[in-house]
Design a protein around this motif. Structure first.
Motif, PDB file in Angstrom:
ATOM      1  N   VAL A 172      -4.651  -0.234 -13.160  1.00 33.37           N
ATOM      2  CA  VAL A 172      -3.129  -0.572 -13.850  1.00 33.37           C
ATOM      3  C   VAL A 172      -2.947  -1.916 -13.275  1.00 33.37           C
ATOM      4  CG1 VAL A 172      -2.493   1.741 -13.482  1.00 33.37           C
ATOM      5  CG2 VAL A 172      -2.141   0.551 -11.591  1.00 33.37           C
ATOM      6  N   TYR A 173      -1.685  -2.499 -13.937  1.00 32.35           N
ATOM      7  CA  TYR A 173      -1.365  -3.957 -13.703  1.00 32.35           C
ATOM      8  C   TYR A 173       0.228  -4.049 -13.377  1.00 32.35           C
ATOM      9  CZ  TYR A 173      -5.807  -5.123 -15.907  1.00 32.35           C
ATOM     10  OH  TYR A 173      -7.101  -5.004 -16.600  1.00 32.35           O
ATOM     11  N   ARG A 174       0.397  -5.087 -12.528  1.00 31.05           N
ATOM     12  CA  ARG A 174       1.633  -4.825 -12.063  1.00 31.05           C
ATOM     13  C   ARG A 174       2.204  -6.636 -11.833  1.00 31.05           C
ATOM     14  NH1 ARG A 174       1.560  -0.428 -13.102  1.00 31.05           N
ATOM     15  NH2 ARG A 174       2.374   1.624 -12.197  1.00 31.05           N
TER      16      ARG A 174
ATOM     17  N   ARG B  29     -13.428   5.365  -1.460  1.00 30.87           N
ATOM     18  CA  ARG B  29     -12.480   4.169  -1.138  1.00 30.87           C
ATOM     19  C   ARG B  29     -13.027   3.071  -0.953  1.00 30.87           C
ATOM     20  NH1 ARG B  29      -7.216   5.477  -1.074  1.00 30.87           N
ATOM     21  NH2 ARG B  29      -6.268   7.599  -1.249  1.00 30.87           N
ATOM     22  N   ILE B  30     -12.238   2.058  -1.128  1.00 33.89           N
ATOM     23  CA  ILE B  30     -12.956   0.620  -0.943  1.00 33.89           C
ATOM     24  C   ILE B  30     -11.744  -0.346  -0.365  1.00 33.89           C
ATOM     25  CG2 ILE B  30     -13.790  -1.458  -1.969  1.00 33.89           C
ATOM     26  CD1 ILE B  30     -14.517   0.299  -4.270  1.00 33.89           C
ATOM     27  N   SER B  31     -12.193  -0.830   0.749  1.00 31.45           N
ATOM     28  CA  SER B  31     -11.383  -1.794   1.351  1.00 31.45           C
ATOM     29  C   SER B  31     -10.490  -2.793   0.575  1.00 31.45           C
ATOM     30  CB  SER B  31     -11.738  -2.177   2.597  1.00 31.45           C
ATOM     31  OG  SER B  31     -12.743  -3.323   2.309  1.00 31.45           O
ATOM     32  N   THR B  32      -9.342  -3.252   0.767  1.00 30.69           N
ATOM     33  CA  THR B  32      -8.429  -4.377   0.151  1.00 30.69           C
ATOM     34  C   THR B  32      -9.127  -5.458   0.269  1.00 30.69           C
ATOM     35  OG1 THR B  32      -6.523  -3.023   0.560  1.00 30.69           O
ATOM     36  CG2 THR B  32      -6.390  -5.303  -0.045  1.00 30.69           C
ATOM     37  N   ALA B  33      -9.829  -5.956   1.363  1.00 32.57           N
ATOM     38  CA  ALA B  33     -10.522  -7.170   1.582  1.00 32.57           C
ATOM     39  C   ALA B  33     -11.858  -7.234   0.746  1.00 32.57           C
ATOM     40  CB  ALA B  33     -10.905  -7.393   3.084  1.00 32.57           C
ATOM     41  N   LYS B  34     -12.550  -6.168   0.382  1.00 34.45           N
ATOM     42  CA  LYS B  34     -13.690  -6.177  -0.413  1.00 34.45           C
ATOM     43  C   LYS B  34     -13.323  -6.385  -1.875  1.00 34.45           C
ATOM     44  CE  LYS B  34     -16.882  -3.548   2.671  1.00 34.45           C
ATOM     45  NZ  LYS B  34     -17.509  -2.354   2.815  1.00 34.45           N
ATOM     46  N   LEU B  35     -12.278  -5.762  -2.152  1.00 31.68           N
ATOM     47  CA  LEU B  35     -11.902  -5.682  -3.702  1.00 31.68           C
ATOM     48  C   LEU B  35     -11.158  -7.191  -3.854  1.00 31.68           C
ATOM     49  CD1 LEU B  35      -9.962  -2.334  -3.801  1.00 31.68           C
ATOM     50  CD2 LEU B  35     -11.930  -2.806  -5.069  1.00 31.68           C
ATOM     51  N   ASN B  36     -10.564  -7.745  -3.176  1.00 35.97           N
ATOM     52  CA  ASN B  36     -10.093  -9.140  -3.271  1.00 35.97           C
ATOM     53  C   ASN B  36     -10.896 -10.163  -3.419  1.00 35.97           C
ATOM     54  OD1 ASN B  36      -7.052  -9.265  -3.558  1.00 35.97           O
ATOM     55  ND2 ASN B  36      -7.501  -7.839  -1.946  1.00 35.97           N
ATOM     56  N   ARG B  37     -12.387 -10.271  -2.499  1.00 40.16           N
ATOM     57  CA  ARG B  37     -13.307 -11.007  -2.577  1.00 40.16           C
ATOM     58  C   ARG B  37     -13.934 -10.687  -3.910  1.00 40.16           C
ATOM     59  NH1 ARG B  37     -13.780  -9.832   3.055  1.00 40.16           N
ATOM     60  NH2 ARG B  37     -15.169  -8.112   2.745  1.00 40.16           N
ATOM     61  N   TRP B  38     -14.288  -9.511  -4.239  1.00 40.03           N
ATOM     62  CA  TRP B  38     -14.809  -9.170  -5.515  1.00 40.03           C
ATOM     63  C   TRP B  38     -14.060  -9.569  -6.652  1.00 40.03           C
ATOM     64  CZ3 TRP B  38     -12.850  -6.199  -9.557  1.00 40.03           C
ATOM     65  CH2 TRP B  38     -13.822  -5.782 -10.596  1.00 40.03           C
ATOM     66  N   LEU B  39     -12.759  -9.434  -6.682  1.00 37.98           N
ATOM     67  CA  LEU B  39     -11.889  -9.959  -7.662  1.00 37.98           C
ATOM     68  C   LEU B  39     -11.934 -11.413  -7.897  1.00 37.98           C
ATOM     69  CD1 LEU B  39      -9.871  -9.415  -9.932  1.00 37.98           C
ATOM     70  CD2 LEU B  39      -7.936  -9.812  -8.148  1.00 37.98           C
TER      71      LEU B  39
ATOM     72  N   TYR C 248      -4.193 -10.289  -6.873  1.00 36.36           N
ATOM     73  CA  TYR C 248      -4.283  -9.535  -5.703  1.00 36.36           C
ATOM     74  C   TYR C 248      -4.876  -8.120  -6.317  1.00 36.36           C
ATOM     75  CZ  TYR C 248      -3.247  -6.676  -1.696  1.00 36.36           C
ATOM     76  OH  TYR C 248      -3.084  -5.901  -0.853  1.00 36.36           O
ATOM     77  N   MET C 249      -5.516  -7.412  -5.608  1.00 33.47           N
ATOM     78  CA  MET C 249      -6.217  -6.140  -5.961  1.00 33.47           C
ATOM     79  C   MET C 249      -6.158  -5.277  -4.873  1.00 33.47           C
ATOM     80  SD  MET C 249      -9.664  -5.338  -8.172  1.00 33.47           S
ATOM     81  CE  MET C 249     -10.065  -3.662  -8.652  1.00 33.47           C
ATOM     82  N   THR C 250      -5.974  -3.974  -4.970  1.00 31.43           N
ATOM     83  CA  THR C 250      -6.030  -3.053  -3.878  1.00 31.43           C
ATOM     84  C   THR C 250      -6.150  -1.289  -4.683  1.00 31.43           C
ATOM     85  OG1 THR C 250      -4.874  -2.041  -1.991  1.00 31.43           O
ATOM     86  CG2 THR C 250      -3.496  -2.458  -3.786  1.00 31.43           C
ATOM     87  N   GLN C 251      -6.892  -0.701  -3.806  1.00 26.49           N
ATOM     88  CA  GLN C 251      -7.030   0.686  -4.143  1.00 26.49           C
ATOM     89  C   GLN C 251      -5.737   1.506  -3.951  1.00 26.49           C
ATOM     90  OE1 GLN C 251     -10.672   2.682  -3.136  1.00 26.49           O
ATOM     91  NE2 GLN C 251     -10.327   4.479  -4.210  1.00 26.49           N
ATOM     92  N   ILE C 252      -5.331   2.267  -4.827  1.00 25.85           N
ATOM     93  CA  ILE C 252      -4.065   2.803  -4.496  1.00 25.85           C
ATOM     94  C   ILE C 252      -4.036   4.646  -4.547  1.00 25.85           C
ATOM     95  CG2 ILE C 252      -2.266   1.348  -5.513  1.00 25.85           C
ATOM     96  CD1 ILE C 252      -2.401   2.800  -8.123  1.00 25.85           C
ATOM     97  N   LYS C 253      -5.178   4.937  -4.817  1.00 29.99           N
ATOM     98  CA  LYS C 253      -5.584   6.335  -4.765  1.00 29.99           C
ATOM     99  C   LYS C 253      -7.146   6.559  -4.954  1.00 29.99           C
ATOM    100  CE  LYS C 253      -4.894   9.244  -8.416  1.00 29.99           C
ATOM    101  NZ  LYS C 253      -6.028   9.270  -8.624  1.00 29.99           N
ATOM    102  N   ALA C 254      -7.335   7.800  -4.594  1.00 39.58           N
ATOM    103  CA  ALA C 254      -8.790   8.268  -5.059  1.00 39.58           C
ATOM    104  C   ALA C 254      -8.634   9.622  -5.742  1.00 39.58           C
ATOM    105  CB  ALA C 254      -9.396   8.732  -3.642  1.00 39.58           C
ATOM    106  N   ARG C 255      -9.892  10.164  -6.181  1.00 41.61           N
ATOM    107  CA  ARG C 255      -9.855  11.617  -6.828  1.00 41.61           C
ATOM    108  C   ARG C 255      -9.119  11.594  -8.101  1.00 41.61           C
ATOM    109  NH1 ARG C 255     -10.837  15.722  -2.964  1.00 41.61           N
ATOM    110  NH2 ARG C 255      -9.306  17.054  -4.107  1.00 41.61           N
ATOM    111  N   PRO C 256      -9.395  10.648  -9.013  1.00 40.19           N
ATOM    112  CA  PRO C 256     -10.381   9.769  -9.172  1.00 40.19           C
ATOM    113  C   PRO C 256      -9.870   8.356  -8.588  1.00 40.19           C
ATOM    114  CG  PRO C 256      -9.389   9.577 -11.156  1.00 40.19           C
ATOM    115  CD  PRO C 256      -8.674  10.867 -10.369  1.00 40.19           C
ATOM    116  N   PRO C 257     -10.948   7.357  -8.307  1.00 44.99           N
ATOM    117  CA  PRO C 257     -10.576   6.109  -7.767  1.00 44.99           C
ATOM    118  C   PRO C 257      -9.502   5.317  -8.740  1.00 44.99           C
ATOM    119  CG  PRO C 257     -12.878   6.401  -7.432  1.00 44.99           C
ATOM    120  CD  PRO C 257     -12.281   7.302  -8.371  1.00 44.99           C
TER     121      PRO C 257
ATOM    122  N   ASP D 166     -10.584  -1.359   6.609  1.00 47.60           N
ATOM    123  CA  ASP D 166     -10.564   0.273   6.802  1.00 47.60           C
ATOM    124  C   ASP D 166     -10.726   0.822   5.530  1.00 47.60           C
ATOM    125  OD1 ASP D 166     -10.969   2.824   7.889  1.00 47.60           O
ATOM    126  OD2 ASP D 166      -8.793   2.916   8.270  1.00 47.60           O
ATOM    127  N   GLU D 167     -11.891   1.649   5.010  1.00 45.10           N
ATOM    128  CA  GLU D 167     -12.030   2.150   3.781  1.00 45.10           C
ATOM    129  C   GLU D 167     -11.406   3.714   3.819  1.00 45.10           C
ATOM    130  OE1 GLU D 167     -15.970   1.581   2.408  1.00 45.10           O
ATOM    131  OE2 GLU D 167     -15.694  -0.329   2.429  1.00 45.10           O
TER     132      GLU D 167
END
Length: 499
Positions: free
Chosen positions: A459-461, A381-391, A412-421, A193-194
């Protein structure tokens, strides 16, 4: 709010101070220098239980129509015509002047209700000025102190008496109930879900910034189709950040006109510092920022610093090359501008740039289209599944470098916010990721997910250590097996065994 009042008076009588007092916060610039306010500024007033709309105006000065003071007077008269009535401020300490009598004649000719306000009534010797105000023929003056908040109850009663209770306190209806919006809370979270779809009807806040005399106010006047903002050949006319409402294809847009931003070393006067601070607040409040460049002298050092400021604030930038009607060889100039944009603004690759002419209105439709497009990308917003495949694909194509002989691993990678992404990447050693690899990831995100021209944050964690104690105190584990204690005949540990 059905009632609108214009705050009028000669320069330096305290109009902006009263405006800030009624608004409950410092919106208008205030200084001891006469003529600080130049454009008319609307705002919401709150006076005890009374609510109305007020308009702060420039001080009335007698001058020719072609001068700056004459254009300021035209703005004041336009505010009087727009409002239902006026609050006429005089300086009770200084008494009446010919400018006060001239403004009283203008108000009488309009035939609208007028509330005569005697400001600075707390000063010694103000009684004579209040008695002198009766000569204006506008009724009893209401003594107030806009600086200290005195006389606000009397001012409220004077407004209600001048306009009537029915006008000041309209009957309550279901407007509040209609304004309440029900928010749907999702019951489940889908990895693909995006987020909610982009709402093209949502109001948009746009700030117009740039160097002095770049044509910002002229550009907004062309959008509105009227001389709403004060313009002229003089540099630095705009001082306050003025918000005006505009509608484009059924979408409500709030445009913020700001003061010209000069280099910090050249900003010496207190008033200009206040204007610059007001412009910076407008940038932080806006969603999309249009950076106006002068096409005849583009990419000055200050232009690049303003663009970098907008990117660091995380706003969605759009460049408007203004004064395009003054360019002769347009094709050659356009190729030059494209090359300079890519070379001088590498931190915001793919930034949208449009050529416009504020005087003729050329290119304004294309500018609004680019504003809407960049705002859509800014909210993406980009879904987490797409981001991890891209990573995984990106690491396989260009793996992270080894630092101090140890390979970095992005897990692992995920989008935590938008405005800006903004994106979070879980990795083994966050502090060791080089800046060059972060730029590579950002540029790849722009290209692969079609997000050009907006700031991106990465950002990295590091993952939590499952062996760390819960109390937060680190304990160094022992690698040697524990020795078992033996007891001798004496019953003490470590005793020697006899026999």
């Amino acid at each position: 709010m059905s009632l609108t009042l214009a705050i009028v008076g000669r320069p330096n009588v305290g109009k902006s101070t009263l405006f800030n007092r009624l608004a409950g916060r410092k919106l208008a610039l205030v200084d001891d220098t006469p003529g600080v306010t130049r454009d008319r500024r609307p705002g919401d007033a709150r006076l005890v239980d009374l609510r109305f709309t007020m308009i702060d105006t420039a001080g009335l000065e007698v001058s020719g129509p072609d001068t700056l003071e004459g254009r300021m007077r035209a703005q004041t008269e336009a505010a009087i015509d727009e409002a239902d009535g006026a609050m006429f401020l005089i300086d009770a300490k200084a008494g009446l002047t010919p400018a006060d009598e001239l403004l009283a004649d203008i108000l009488r000719k309009r035939g609208k209700p007028v509330v005569l306000v005697a400001n600075k009534a707390e000063a010694k010797g103000s009684e004579s000025g209040m008695l002198d105000a009766w000569r204006l023929g506008l009724g009893e003056p209401c003594p107030v102190s806009a600086e200290h908040g005195g006389g606000m109850l009397d001012l409220r009663d004077a407004i209600v008496e001048a306009f009537g209770e029915e006008r000041c306190f309209p009957s309550k209806d279901s407007a509040f109930a209609d304004a309440v919006t029900n928010i749907d809370i999702p019951t489940s979270v889908d990895e693909d879900d995006e987020g909610p779809e982009y709402d093209e009807t949502k109001p948009l806040r746009v700030a117009i910034v740039g160097r002095p005399n770049a044509g910002k106010s002229t550009l907004i006047n062309q959008f509105l189709g009227q001389d709403r903002l004060l313009t002229g050949p003089e540099a630095g006319i705009t001082r306050d950040s003025i918000a005006v409402d505009f509608e484009w294809k059924g979408r409500k847009i709030k445009l913020f006109d700001t003061a010209g931003l000069r280099r910090k070393a050249r900003v010496q006067e207190k008033l200009e510092k206040l204007s610059v601070a007001d412009a910076l607040r407008a940038i932080r409040f806006a969603e999309v920022v249009v950076i106006v460049f002068d096409s005849t002298i583009p990419f000055e050092k200050q232009d690049l610093q303003i663009a970098d400021l907008v990117v660091r604030e995380g706003r969605a930038p759009v460049i408007a090359f203004n004064k395009w009607d003054l360019i002769d060889n347009r094709q050659e100039k356009l190729a030059e501008l494209r090359e300079m944009t890519d070379r001088l603004l590498p931190q915001i690759r793919g930034i949208r740039a449009v050529t416009v002419a504020g005087q003729t209105g050329e290119g304004l439709e294309r500018l609004m289209e680019n504003i809407a497009l960049v705002h859509r990308v800014w909210n993406k917003r980009i879904s987490t599944a797409k981001l991890n495949r891209w990573l995984d694909h990106t690491q396989g194509h260009h793996p992270p470098p080894a630092v101090s002989g140890r390979r970095l691993k992005l897990k692992y990678m995920t989008q935590i916010k938008a405005r800006p992404p903004g994106f979070m990447i879980s990795c083994t050693r966050p502090e060791a990721v080089p800046e060059s690899y972060t730029r590579y990831l950002i540029n790849s995100l722009r290209a692969d997910f079609e997000m050009p021209g907006v700031p991106l944050r990465v950002v990295y964690r590091s993952g939590d250590n499952p062996f760390a104690p819960k109390d937060g105190k680190a304990r160094r584990p022992s690698l040697m097996p524990k020795k078992s204690a033996t007891k001798g005949k004496s019953g003490k540990p470590g005793g020697k065994r006899r026999g």
